[in-house]
Design a protein around this motif. Structure first.
Motif, PDB file in Angstrom:
ATOM      1  N   ARG A  90       0.826  -1.202   0.000  1.00  0.00           N
ATOM      2  CA  ARG A  90       0.000   0.000   0.000  1.00  0.00           C
ATOM      3  C   ARG A  90       0.864   1.258   0.000  1.00  0.00           C
ATOM      4  N   ALA A  91       1.973   1.207   0.715  1.00  0.00           N
ATOM      5  CA  ALA A  91       2.901   2.338   0.695  1.00  0.00           C
ATOM      6  C   ALA A  91       3.494   2.531  -0.695  1.00  0.00           C
ATOM      7  N   SER A  92       3.810   1.435  -1.367  1.00  0.00           N
ATOM      8  CA  SER A  92       4.409   1.528  -2.703  1.00  0.00           C
ATOM      9  C   SER A  92       3.417   2.069  -3.725  1.00  0.00           C
ATOM     10  N   ILE A  93       2.143   1.718  -3.591  1.00  0.00           N
ATOM     11  CA  ILE A  93       1.121   2.225  -4.507  1.00  0.00           C
ATOM     12  C   ILE A  93       1.041   3.739  -4.429  1.00  0.00           C
ATOM     13  N   LEU A  94       0.940   4.260  -3.223  1.00  0.00           N
ATOM     14  CA  LEU A  94       0.728   5.695  -3.043  1.00  0.00           C
ATOM     15  C   LEU A  94       1.975   6.515  -3.345  1.00  0.00           C
ATOM     16  N   SER A  95       3.143   5.962  -3.027  1.00  0.00           N
ATOM     17  CA  SER A  95       4.387   6.737  -3.134  1.00  0.00           C
ATOM     18  C   SER A  95       5.177   6.487  -4.403  1.00  0.00           C
ATOM     19  N   ALA A 100      11.493  -1.153   0.497  1.00  0.00           N
ATOM     20  CA  ALA A 100      12.843  -1.109   1.059  1.00  0.00           C
ATOM     21  C   ALA A 100      13.400   0.307   1.065  1.00  0.00           C
ATOM     22  N   ARG A 101      13.066   1.119   0.060  1.00  0.00           N
ATOM     23  CA  ARG A 101      13.512   2.517   0.040  1.00  0.00           C
ATOM     24  C   ARG A 101      12.821   3.298   1.149  1.00  0.00           C
ATOM     25  N   LEU A 102      11.542   3.018   1.361  1.00  0.00           N
ATOM     26  CA  LEU A 102      10.768   3.713   2.388  1.00  0.00           C
ATOM     27  C   LEU A 102      11.128   3.261   3.798  1.00  0.00           C
ATOM     28  N   GLY A 103      11.746   2.076   3.918  1.00  0.00           N
ATOM     29  CA  GLY A 103      11.999   1.507   5.240  1.00  0.00           C
ATOM     30  C   GLY A 103      10.741   0.946   5.873  1.00  0.00           C
ATOM     31  N   LEU A 104       9.670   0.817   5.073  1.00  0.00           N
ATOM     32  CA  LEU A 104       8.397   0.281   5.556  1.00  0.00           C
ATOM     33  C   LEU A 104       8.228  -1.079   4.897  1.00  0.00           C
ATOM     34  N   THR A 105       8.730  -2.116   5.548  1.00  0.00           N
ATOM     35  CA  THR A 105       8.877  -3.414   4.899  1.00  0.00           C
ATOM     36  C   THR A 105       8.008  -4.515   5.480  1.00  0.00           C
ATOM     37  N   ASP A 106       7.215  -4.203   6.516  1.00  0.00           N
ATOM     38  CA  ASP A 106       6.337  -5.220   7.096  1.00  0.00           C
ATOM     39  C   ASP A 106       4.965  -4.612   7.339  1.00  0.00           C
ATOM     40  N   SER A 124      10.796  -1.839  11.133  1.00  0.00           N
ATOM     41  CA  SER A 124      10.095  -1.233  10.013  1.00  0.00           C
ATOM     42  C   SER A 124       9.526   0.126  10.405  1.00  0.00           C
ATOM     43  N   ALA A 125       9.552   1.086   9.480  1.00  0.00           N
ATOM     44  CA  ALA A 125       8.905   2.371   9.708  1.00  0.00           C
ATOM     45  C   ALA A 125       7.442   2.152  10.067  1.00  0.00           C
ATOM     46  N   GLN A 126       6.916   2.984  10.932  1.00  0.00           N
ATOM     47  CA  GLN A 126       5.553   2.797  11.433  1.00  0.00           C
ATOM     48  C   GLN A 126       4.530   3.731  10.782  1.00  0.00           C
ATOM     49  N   HIS A 127       4.954   4.468   9.759  1.00  0.00           N
ATOM     50  CA  HIS A 127       3.981   5.219   8.969  1.00  0.00           C
ATOM     51  C   HIS A 127       4.610   5.546   7.628  1.00  0.00           C
ATOM     52  N   LEU A 128       3.759   5.806   6.656  1.00  0.00           N
ATOM     53  CA  LEU A 128       4.218   6.231   5.345  1.00  0.00           C
ATOM     54  C   LEU A 128       4.882   7.596   5.479  1.00  0.00           C
ATOM     55  N   PRO A 129       6.140   7.742   5.043  1.00  0.00           N
ATOM     56  CA  PRO A 129       6.848   9.007   5.239  1.00  0.00           C
ATOM     57  C   PRO A 129       6.112  10.193   4.615  1.00  0.00           C
ATOM     58  N   HIS A 154      -4.068   1.599   7.183  1.00  0.00           N
ATOM     59  CA  HIS A 154      -3.010   0.681   7.616  1.00  0.00           C
ATOM     60  C   HIS A 154      -1.604   1.154   7.227  1.00  0.00           C
ATOM     61  N   LEU A 155      -1.426   2.494   7.247  1.00  0.00           N
ATOM     62  CA  LEU A 155      -0.111   3.045   6.950  1.00  0.00           C
ATOM     63  C   LEU A 155       0.326   4.035   8.020  1.00  0.00           C
ATOM     64  N   GLY A 156      -0.111   3.793   9.250  1.00  0.00           N
ATOM     65  CA  GLY A 156       0.304   4.624  10.369  1.00  0.00           C
ATOM     66  C   GLY A 156      -0.866   5.008  11.235  1.00  0.00           C
ATOM     67  N   GLU A 157      -0.601   5.181  12.534  1.00  0.00           N
ATOM     68  CA  GLU A 157      -1.649   5.478  13.509  1.00  0.00           C
ATOM     69  C   GLU A 157      -1.780   6.971  13.805  1.00  0.00           C
ATOM     70  N   ASP A 158      -1.031   7.820  13.094  1.00  0.00           N
ATOM     71  CA  ASP A 158      -1.187   9.259  13.242  1.00  0.00           C
ATOM     72  C   ASP A 158      -2.606   9.636  12.815  1.00  0.00           C
ATOM     73  N   PRO A 159      -3.418  10.229  13.705  1.00  0.00           N
ATOM     74  CA  PRO A 159      -4.807  10.564  13.352  1.00  0.00           C
ATOM     75  C   PRO A 159      -4.922  11.457  12.131  1.00  0.00           C
TER      76      PRO A 159
END
Length: 541
Positions: A90-95, A100-106, A124-129, A154-159
């Protein structure tokens, strides 16, 4: 060898140069006024396997509306998710960037470490940068589009994460996890989503909200990102369709062969052969549905789960309702529609807890589907985990009913969508390429996009099997998988062996070394995180 995988581009020239087209955003109507920009409807399914649709070969699940969409657009047979679990894809679709570049791998928040692991999961990063033009919705929003994500984030818990990534609206606004809170039936218990009548079905409700958004924004260009929770577990179908498939199952011939097979860990020093696994399947220690001896697990072989079949058809109904509403609103000829899945189907149960045992009466709640003829499923680097359905309809710009076998991947959506709209990504780096040349009337062959390797990197242990963490690369028809515990590799020729049954790594050492070098070079270039030994490792008895 240097692997050129990234581009720092203004998207517009690439597509225009190859397609010879005027971008929608600059087209003129008959009276000389600037034509309205096209809408974009992106429908994302969760855990839908490559063969779960009628147009991709399912003989049990019924998907007439998605099949219709395929007949009206381009259907890709070699489309890939950038990861075999949800959040990274999902991170790769949007970005447009590799996980692996994003550090969001799980998947988020991710699997914890266990003593059986020789290696530690990376952090793993805990939100989409965040950042300028970090997502294609943000670019579209800045160019006058109304944007909405209906469903799973499902790309971070920041409201404020959806708002910060370019969405004007998110429903359910307060539920940022990747699964329904209480299941698919109201009351949902999901913050930001008012409960419907008792028994209302979540997929239907998400479709209602999507239709409301389109209706309210019919007079302006919009992006609808309909991110369904379906067909992710819990496996719960709507009762009317469950009954339909129960009757259908009684009427079809009995399946041939075994309902489950064993899969082991190819990274073990003496991995079990397929013949050995077939023999072990009949022995008592391998009777249960759990993590079994020799690091084996069971993989579902039949599409006979009536609850899951009902979920797939409800998803199909949703697509049909969206298409019908576009037609009713007079928007169907000016709306790009994309259908995709975030990873392969769940043919292996979720063993996030390695001690879990699935009781025989609960198999349909734990094993959703079969991905045959592909091997493996969600959580695996085999094709069953990463090859997914992709259908694109671009009205007036493409031939209908095209089947394309070019290897494409989820990082391609960012540059493709902006290219279709004639928008620029500015200085945003993307790992994908525009697929516009494959979507126009002039370009329906794989020769129209550059040959390039595509990559996977998963420095974690999966919940859906006992295989070692690993990475993979596909170049042309060849695919290499490298496992991280013992550095074992497997090589497959997907043109002859899409089921990945014949490992060619020893028979073709030159090709194996070539792809391995490409994979290693890519990991260095994007600074992929590497796993370290687990100091708490305890060897299994």
């Amino acid at each position: 060898m240097r692997i050129m995988t990234t581009t720092n581009v203004k998207i517009l020239p690439l597509g225009l140069a190859l397609s010879g087209m005027m971008p929608f955003a600059q087209a003129k109507s008959a009276n000389g006024e600037e034509a309205r920009k096209p809408n974009v409807v992106f429908i994302l399914a969760d855990d839908l396997g490559w063969s779960d649709l009628g147009c991709y070969g399912s003989r049990f699940y019924e998907t007439p509306r998605i099949d219709q969409l395929a007949n009206e657009g381009v259907r890709f047979t070699n489309a890939y998710a950038a990861c075999h679990v949800c959040s990274p894809t999902r991170a790769s679709i949007l970005s447009g960037q590799y996980p692996a570049r994003l550090g969001l791998t799980d998947w988020l928040p991710g699997r914890k470490n266990f003593p059986f692991q020789k290696l530690k999961n990376v952090s793993s990063a805990q939100h989409l940068p965040y950042g300028e033009n970090s997502t294609f919705p943000a670019v579209m929003q800045a160019n006058g589009y109304k944007t909405a994500i209906i469903g799973k984030w499902h790309l971070g818990e920041d409201p404020a994460s959806c708002e910060r990534q370019g969405f004007d609206l998110h429903i359910p606004s307060g539920w940022l996890k990747g699964w329904p809170a209480k299941g698919y039936f109201s009351p949902y218990g999901m913050a930001g989503l008012e409960d419907g009548p008792e028994g209302e079905y979540l997929t239907d409700r998400m479709t209602d909200e999507a239709i409301r958004f389109m209706t309210e924004n019919r007079d302006k260009p919009f992006l609808l990102y309909l991110s369904h929770y379906a067909v992710h577990d819990p496996i719960q179908g709507r009762p009317d369709l469950v009954e339909k498939y129960e009757q259908k199952l009684k009427q079809i011939p009995q399946w041939k062969g075994v309902p489950y097979i064993l899969e082991g860990n190819p990274d073990d020093k003496d991995p079990l052969s397929a013949k050995e696994r077939n023999v072990l399947l009949k022995e008592k220690p391998y009777e249960s549905f759990s993590v079994l001896p020799n690091r084996t697990v069971k993989i579902k072989q039949y599409q006979d789960n009536v609850q899951f079949a009902a979920m797939v058809e409800i998803l199909d109904e949703s697509v049909g309702r969206i298409l019908d509403k576009l037609q009713e609103l007079g928007l169907d000829n000016n709306t790009i529609v994309i259908f995709f899945s975030d990873n392969g189907g769940m043919s292996a149960a979720n063993f996030g807890n390695p001690d879990r045992v699935v009781q025989p009466g609960n198999l349909d709640k734990s094993f959703s589907t079969s991905n045959l003829p592909l091997r493996g499923g969600k959580g695996w680097l085999y094709e069953g985990g990463i090859r997914v359905s992709l259908i694109v309809k671009w009205p007036q710009q493409m031939e209908a009913g095209i089947v394309n076998d070019a290897p494409v991947i989820s990082t391609d959506f960012y540059p493709t969508i902006l290219d279709m709209l004639g928008l620029s990504s500015g200085t945003h780096i993307t790992d994908g390429i525009s697929l516009v040349p494959l979507l126009t009337k002039q370009g329906t062959t794989r020769k129209k996009i550059p040959d390039r390797p595509i990559f996977w990197h998963f420095p974690h242990y999966s919940n859906h099997g006992m295989q070692s963490p690993g990475g993979a690369v596909r170049s042309g028809n060849y695919k290499l998988i490298e496992y991280f515990e013992n550095n074992t590799v497997q090589l497959f020729d997907l043109s002859d062996d899409p089921g990945e049954l014949t490992d060619l790594s020893k028979a073709q050492p030159k090709k194996t070394n070539e792809l391995r070098e490409i994979l290693h070079t890519w990991r260095k270039e994007i600074n992929a995180q590497i796993m370290e030994p687990n100091p708490e490792y305890v060897q299994a008895k």
